[in-house]
Design a protein around this motif. Structure first.
Motif, PDB file in Angstrom:
ATOM      1  N   VAL A  55      37.471  36.867  37.835  1.00 52.67           N
ATOM      2  CA  VAL A  55      36.280  36.463  37.830  1.00 52.67           C
ATOM      3  C   VAL A  55      35.961  35.850  37.113  1.00 52.67           C
ATOM      4  CG1 VAL A  55      33.290  36.738  38.529  1.00 52.67           C
ATOM      5  CG2 VAL A  55      35.523  38.645  40.016  1.00 52.67           C
ATOM      6  N   ALA A  56      35.774  35.635  35.541  1.00 56.48           N
ATOM      7  CA  ALA A  56      35.253  34.695  34.588  1.00 56.48           C
ATOM      8  C   ALA A  56      36.152  33.638  34.823  1.00 56.48           C
ATOM      9  CB  ALA A  56      35.217  35.858  33.168  1.00 56.48           C
ATOM     10  N   GLN A  57      37.717  33.673  35.534  1.00 57.86           N
ATOM     11  CA  GLN A  57      38.665  32.514  35.090  1.00 57.86           C
ATOM     12  C   GLN A  57      38.447  31.452  36.788  1.00 57.86           C
ATOM     13  OE1 GLN A  57      41.957  34.276  34.880  1.00 57.86           O
ATOM     14  NE2 GLN A  57      42.879  33.491  33.137  1.00 57.86           N
ATOM     15  N   LEU A  58      37.637  32.296  37.767  1.00 55.91           N
ATOM     16  CA  LEU A  58      37.744  31.122  39.063  1.00 55.91           C
ATOM     17  C   LEU A  58      36.197  30.974  38.663  1.00 55.91           C
ATOM     18  CD1 LEU A  58      38.443  33.966  41.642  1.00 55.91           C
ATOM     19  CD2 LEU A  58      38.976  31.768  40.923  1.00 55.91           C
ATOM     20  N   GLU A  59      35.565  31.264  37.830  1.00 58.98           N
ATOM     21  CA  GLU A  59      33.988  30.840  37.732  1.00 58.98           C
ATOM     22  C   GLU A  59      33.777  29.940  36.900  1.00 58.98           C
ATOM     23  OE1 GLU A  59      30.672  34.069  37.449  1.00 58.98           O
ATOM     24  OE2 GLU A  59      31.708  34.150  36.366  1.00 58.98           O
ATOM     25  N   VAL A  60      34.891  29.355  36.178  1.00 61.62           N
ATOM     26  CA  VAL A  60      34.893  28.154  34.808  1.00 61.62           C
ATOM     27  C   VAL A  60      36.177  26.962  35.521  1.00 61.62           C
ATOM     28  CG1 VAL A  60      34.747  29.323  33.371  1.00 61.62           C
ATOM     29  CG2 VAL A  60      36.692  29.140  33.251  1.00 61.62           C
ATOM     30  N   TRP A  84      30.900  32.529  42.654  1.00 59.14           N
ATOM     31  CA  TRP A  84      32.396  31.805  43.129  1.00 59.14           C
ATOM     32  C   TRP A  84      32.330  30.512  42.586  1.00 59.14           C
ATOM     33  CZ3 TRP A  84      26.687  31.265  43.730  1.00 59.14           C
ATOM     34  CH2 TRP A  84      26.407  31.191  43.863  1.00 59.14           C
ATOM     35  N   GLN A  85      33.985  30.698  43.123  1.00 58.45           N
ATOM     36  CA  GLN A  85      34.530  29.444  41.983  1.00 58.45           C
ATOM     37  C   GLN A  85      33.792  28.329  41.456  1.00 58.45           C
ATOM     38  OE1 GLN A  85      38.688  28.908  44.016  1.00 58.45           O
ATOM     39  NE2 GLN A  85      38.487  26.878  42.436  1.00 58.45           N
ATOM     40  N   GLY A  86      33.586  28.156  40.182  1.00 56.72           N
ATOM     41  CA  GLY A  86      33.308  26.687  39.508  1.00 56.72           C
ATOM     42  C   GLY A  86      31.657  27.257  39.505  1.00 56.72           C
ATOM     43  N   ARG A  87      31.143  28.342  39.947  1.00 58.62           N
ATOM     44  CA  ARG A  87      29.596  28.624  39.095  1.00 58.62           C
ATOM     45  C   ARG A  87      29.466  27.664  37.567  1.00 58.62           C
ATOM     46  NH1 ARG A  87      25.978  32.196  37.513  1.00 58.62           N
ATOM     47  NH2 ARG A  87      27.332  33.522  36.887  1.00 58.62           N
ATOM     48  N   CYS A  88      30.270  28.919  37.133  1.00 59.91           N
ATOM     49  CA  CYS A  88      29.816  28.834  35.364  1.00 59.91           C
ATOM     50  C   CYS A  88      29.971  27.143  35.457  1.00 59.91           C
ATOM     51  CB  CYS A  88      30.617  29.429  35.183  1.00 59.91           C
ATOM     52  SG  CYS A  88      29.656  31.067  34.783  1.00 59.91           S
TER      53      CYS A  88
END
Length: 313
Positions: free
Chosen positions: A258-263, A308-312
Motif C-alpha cells: 500500500v505504501a509503495q503504491l501510494e508513491v 489509492w496509487q499515487g496519493r502521496c
C-alpha cells in the motif's frame, strides 16, 4: 469516481491501482493472457562472464514460474495458449520470454526466437525478460523494428535501487547500469517494465519504499512488485538456513505494498503485486501461496484507508 465509489481514475472496478488487466482491456479490447516461454537462454551471472550460479535468490530454472521446458518454442506456446483458453476461451496472447536473460545471445539467435511470434495473428505483444547490462544497441534496434508490428515489452530485473543490496545478492550490475539502459529505452517505442523484490536481506521498509518511489519517477511504463521467495537449492536459502533474517509477514507485506503504491504515479501499470514460486520448491514465506487472499487484503486495506496509487505524490 466510478460506480464502486472508487476515486482512482484507471479502474473499472474496485481496484485502487492501475492493474495490468485494465491496461490490456483498454489497449487490445479483448482478454489477453501471458504465455510463459523458456527459450533456453542463460545469464552472464551464470556462465562466468560476471559470475557463477546467478543471483542468490535465483533458481536453477532462472526464476521462471514454470518448470524449464525442452520443447520447441512453438510447442510450448501452443500448449500454454491451450491452457489459457480453457480458462478464457478465444483469448489473445502475449508471448512471454521469461526464464533467464532473453537478450543474452547473438542477434541471429534473438531473431530465431522472436520473429515467429511477431508474425502470429493470435499474439498481440511480446514480453522479454532481461537485464539492464544485456541490451546492446544492436538488440535494442532490432526490438524497435519488431515494435513496428507488435507491442514489445522489455522487462528489466532491477530488484532494488540500492547498490549494497545488489552486491549482496550478487546481481552483477549496479543502479547506474540500470539508469543508462532505461534512458536508452525511453528514446524508443519499446515499453519498459521494472521488477522489484521486497524483503531482500539488509533492506528495511523505508528502503523498499524508496526503491518504488525512485523507479516511479523514471520514464517507465510498468512495475512488478514481488515478495522474496526462498526457494530450495538457491544460495539465499542456504544463507538463510545458516543466518536467518526477517521475512515480511503477510500483514507487513500488505502494509508495504500500500505504501509503495501510494508513491507510484497513477499512470504506471502495476503488472504484479505477488509472485508465483513453485510450491514444491518454496521454503518461505508460505503465505505467498495464498495469492488471492494477499490481493484481497491489499484491496481491503486501500479501501479502509481511503487511499489509492499515487496519493502521496
Amino acid at each position: 469516481m466510478n460506480r464502486y465509489n472508487n476515486p482512482f481514475p484507471f479502474s473499472d472496478d474496485n481496484k485502487r491501482y492501475h492493474t495490468w488487466n485494465h491496461y490490456l482491456k483498454h489497449r487490445f479490447h479483448t482478454k489477453v493472457a501471458k504465455v510463459p516461454l523458456d527459450a533456453g537462454f542463460t545469464c552472464p551471472n551464470r556462465d562466468g562472464t560476471k559470475g557463477w550460479g546467478g543471483c542468490t535468490f535465483c533458481t536453477a530454472a532462472g526464476s521462471g514460474d514454470t518448470i524449464p521446458s525442452h520443447e520447441d518454442l512453438a510447442v510450448q506456446f501452443e500448449q500454454g495458449l491451450a491452457q489459457m483458453r480453457r480458462k478464457w476461451p478465444g483469448c489473445d496472447a502475449i508471448a512471454y520470454f521469461q526464464a533467464y536473460t532473453n537478450t543474452y545471445a547473438p542477434l541471429e539467435r534473438l531473431q530465431e526466437c522472436f520473429d515467429p511470434f511477431v508474425e502470429r495473428a493470435d499474439v498481440c505483444a511480446l514480453a522479454i525478460a532481461t537485464r539492464a547490462d544485456c541490451l546492446s544497441k544492436e538488440a535494442i534496434a532490432y526490438l524497435c523494428r519488431l515494435a513496428e508490428q507488435k507491442e514489445i515489452w522489455v522487462e528489466l530485473g532491477l530488484q532494488s535501487i540500492h547498490d549494497a543490496t545488489a552486491e549482496a545478492i550478487h546481481r552483477g550490475h549496479g543502479y547506474q547500469d540500470f539508469l543508462t539502459c532505461v534512458q536508452r529505452l525511453s528514446q524508443t517505442p519499446l515499453k519498459i517494465c521494472v521488477h522489484l523484490i521486497n524483503s531482500l536481506p539488509g533492506e528495511d521498509v523505508p528502503m523498499m519504499i524508496e526503491s518504488a518511489r525512485t523507479v516511479g519517477s523514471l520514464p517507465i511504463h510498468a512495475v512488478k512488485l514481488h515478495m522474496l521467495h526462498l526457494m530450495k537449492g538457491t544460495q539465499l536459502a542456504q544463507s538463510y538456513a545458516a543466518h536467518p533474517f526477517h521475512l515480511l509477514s503477510m500483514s507487513e507485506y500488505v502494509d508495504l505494498i500500500v505504501a509503495q503504491l501510494e508513491v507510484l504515479p497513477a499512470h504506471i501499470i502495476i503488472q504484479r503485486l505477488t509472485g508465483d514460486g513453485l510450491s514444491r520448491d518454496l521454503l518461505a514465506p508460505l503465505w505467498t501461496q495464498k495469492k488471492v487472499q494477499v490481493l484481497n487484503e491489499i484491496d481491503k486495506a486501500m479501501v479502509r484507508r481511503n487511499t489509492w496509487q499515487g496519493r502521496c505524490l
